[in-house]
Scaffold this active site. Structure first.
Site, PDB file in Angstrom:
ATOM      1  N   HIS A   1      45.952  59.067  19.838  1.00 13.77           N
ATOM      2  CA  HIS A   1      46.424  59.442  20.970  1.00 13.77           C
ATOM      3  C   HIS A   1      45.349  60.848  21.109  1.00 13.77           C
ATOM      4  O   HIS A   1      46.294  62.173  21.684  1.00 13.77           O
ATOM      5  CB  HIS A   1      47.648  59.867  21.050  1.00 13.77           C
ATOM      6  CG  HIS A   1      48.757  58.453  20.459  1.00 13.77           C
ATOM      7  ND1 HIS A   1      47.928  56.982  21.490  1.00 13.77           N
ATOM      8  CD2 HIS A   1      49.507  58.266  19.404  1.00 13.77           C
ATOM      9  CE1 HIS A   1      48.860  56.153  20.829  1.00 13.77           C
ATOM     10  NE2 HIS A   1      49.795  56.716  19.665  1.00 13.77           N
TER      11      HIS A   1
ATOM     12  N   ARG B   1      43.704  48.526  14.020  1.00 14.29           N
ATOM     13  CA  ARG B   1      44.221  49.229  14.480  1.00 14.29           C
ATOM     14  C   ARG B   1      44.313  50.415  13.757  1.00 14.29           C
ATOM     15  O   ARG B   1      44.068  51.874  13.890  1.00 14.29           O
ATOM     16  CB  ARG B   1      45.614  49.346  15.407  1.00 14.29           C
ATOM     17  CG  ARG B   1      45.943  49.995  16.150  1.00 14.29           C
ATOM     18  CD  ARG B   1      47.149  50.041  17.014  1.00 14.29           C
ATOM     19  NE  ARG B   1      47.586  51.230  18.072  1.00 14.29           N
ATOM     20  CZ  ARG B   1      48.494  52.267  17.803  1.00 14.29           C
ATOM     21  NH1 ARG B   1      48.895  52.189  16.771  1.00 14.29           N
ATOM     22  NH2 ARG B   1      48.558  52.890  19.119  1.00 14.29           N
TER      23      ARG B   1
ATOM     24  N   GLN C   1      44.843  53.006  25.503  1.00 11.76           N
ATOM     25  CA  GLN C   1      46.574  54.234  24.260  1.00 11.76           C
ATOM     26  C   GLN C   1      46.023  54.748  23.129  1.00 11.76           C
ATOM     27  O   GLN C   1      46.961  55.793  22.734  1.00 11.76           O
ATOM     28  CB  GLN C   1      47.722  52.946  24.156  1.00 11.76           C
ATOM     29  CG  GLN C   1      49.056  53.352  23.671  1.00 11.76           C
ATOM     30  CD  GLN C   1      49.361  52.227  22.492  1.00 11.76           C
ATOM     31  OE1 GLN C   1      49.105  51.991  21.291  1.00 11.76           O
ATOM     32  NE2 GLN C   1      50.413  52.227  22.805  1.00 11.76           N
TER      33      GLN C   1
ATOM     34  N   GLN D   1      55.006  54.422  14.479  1.00 13.32           N
ATOM     35  CA  GLN D   1      55.176  55.274  13.770  1.00 13.32           C
ATOM     36  C   GLN D   1      55.944  56.957  13.187  1.00 13.32           C
ATOM     37  O   GLN D   1      56.295  57.229  14.250  1.00 13.32           O
ATOM     38  CB  GLN D   1      53.167  55.726  12.986  1.00 13.32           C
ATOM     39  CG  GLN D   1      53.365  55.363  11.971  1.00 13.32           C
ATOM     40  CD  GLN D   1      51.526  55.434  11.353  1.00 13.32           C
ATOM     41  OE1 GLN D   1      50.529  54.454  13.020  1.00 13.32           O
ATOM     42  NE2 GLN D   1      51.326  55.854  10.445  1.00 13.32           N
TER      43      GLN D   1
ATOM     44  N   SER E   1      54.152  54.363  20.940  1.00 13.03           N
ATOM     45  CA  SER E   1      52.872  53.920  20.531  1.00 13.03           C
ATOM     46  C   SER E   1      52.598  52.651  20.168  1.00 13.03           C
ATOM     47  O   SER E   1      52.285  51.380  20.632  1.00 13.03           O
ATOM     48  CB  SER E   1      52.541  54.643  19.748  1.00 13.03           C
ATOM     49  OG  SER E   1      51.402  54.907  18.570  1.00 13.03           O
ATOM     50  N   LEU E   2      52.448  52.176  18.755  1.00 15.68           N
ATOM     51  CA  LEU E   2      51.858  50.869  18.038  1.00 15.68           C
ATOM     52  C   LEU E   2      52.734  49.706  18.181  1.00 15.68           C
ATOM     53  O   LEU E   2      53.639  48.636  18.394  1.00 15.68           O
ATOM     54  CB  LEU E   2      52.079  50.413  15.925  1.00 15.68           C
ATOM     55  CG  LEU E   2      53.423  50.897  15.677  1.00 15.68           C
ATOM     56  CD1 LEU E   2      54.390  49.882  15.240  1.00 15.68           C
ATOM     57  CD2 LEU E   2      53.489  51.909  14.709  1.00 15.68           C
TER      58      LEU E   2
END
Length: 314
Positions: free
Chosen positions: A204, A120, A253, A10, A95-96
């Site tokens: 996170h 998510r 995560q 992101q 991440s994503l």
């Protein structure tokens, strides 16, 4: 095999991303059509025409970035004869981007990846009331020093290292007041810069536990296969392939640190000298230059990038 395919997270989104790919290549159009169908809406309209604030919403940005990344992968397969199993030693994503990596490597379908990232993004947004959490970038501090700053700033609240991006760039996440304290402590401890980030939620960190629970449920219902090549997991900085472990690490995560510096260093240590960043922007390419000495990073996200990649291979 000295190459790895990496996938952005992101912050890399921009209005118009993927449009030229869709216009130039049928495999890209097929990916975007599948994502639209999976979500039951024209996400592509938001991606290509905006408005930017709608695209930036976490629940839109996450599946949109995955769509562009996987579209690039499919175009490279069709146009340049790329075979991920033959041509990549690892895949990894920030991440994503880990979902993009897994979809590109065949661990889940594009439809499932889009649905998972919609869940998510929505769950991460809802986990914490707006204004309660925050994130800040601490520049010029390595992970150990930044983690000490976060621990000192917490004072009974949540404040932890969210992203270890490499090159002395660590992002902390948690309760807004604690993160504000971290910025001031970091400056006092010699950070080159410490600044609050414009984000919609504190990603996170432990405040994201409701989103982690939502992902455990959603992933538990998803058919996950062994990926064609190992994925270097954000929370481990080690390669994994077992579907059960993939689920476990994707859930971890959501609240855990994205150990990107260690992921890139691990791949470089295993002989990877070329990193291809598939999708929107070139954030990871910039970070890789600071982590892996002598490695080259190449962003591929446009028809021109695809043409340059093909020319190099021929």
């Amino acid at each position: 095999m000295t190459a790895a395919f990496v996938f952005p997270g992101q912050g890399s989104q921009a209005v118009g991303m993927g449009k030229a790919l869709a216009e130039a290549f049928a495999p890209a159009r097929a990916v975007f059509d599948e994502v639209d169908a999976a979500l039951g809406e024209k996400l592509t309209a938001t991606m290509w025409d905006g408005p930017a604030d709608k695209l930036t919403l976490t629940e839109n940005a996450q599946p949109a970035l995955m769509a562009v990344s996987v579209a690039v992968m499919r175009v490279l397969e069709a146009e340049a004869g790329v075979d991920i199993k033959r041509d990549a030693k690892f895949v990894a994503g920030h991440s994503l981007g880990e979902y993009s990596a897994l979809a590109a490597a065949g661990a889940f379908s594009i439809t499932d990846a889009a649905k998972l990232l919609r869940i998510r993004g929505s769950a991460m947004q809802k986990a914490v009331p707006v204004g309660t959490g925050a994130m800040a970038a601490l520049l010029g501090l390595e992970l150990e020093a930044a983690s000490a700053v976060a621990a000192e700033a917490a004072q009974g609240e949540v404040c932890q290292a969210a992203n270890d991006n490499g090159g002395g760039q660590v992002v902390v996440s948690g309760n807004k007041s604690a993160v504000e304290r971290a910025v001031e402590i970091a400056k006092a401890k010699g950070a080159k810069r410490a600044m609050m980030l414009q984000v919609s939620a504190p990603f996170h960190c432990a405040l994201m536990q409701p989103a982690a629970d939502a992902m455990a449920e959603a992933l538990g219902k998803t058919n996950i296969k062994v990926p064609a090549v190992p994925v270097v997991a954000n929370v481990l900085a080690q390669p994994i392939s077992d579907p059960k472990e993939i689920v476990k690490r994707l859930v971890e995560q959501v609240t855990g640190t994205v150990r990107w510096r260690e992921c890139a260093a691990y791949m470089a240590g295993q002989g990877v000298t070329t990193f291809y960043e598939l999708g929107a922007g070139k954030v990871l390419t910039g970070l890789l230059k600071r982590i892996a000495d002598g490695a080259t990073g190449t962003p591929i996200g446009t028809p021109d990038d695809v043409a340059a990649f093909k020319a190099k291979r021929s």
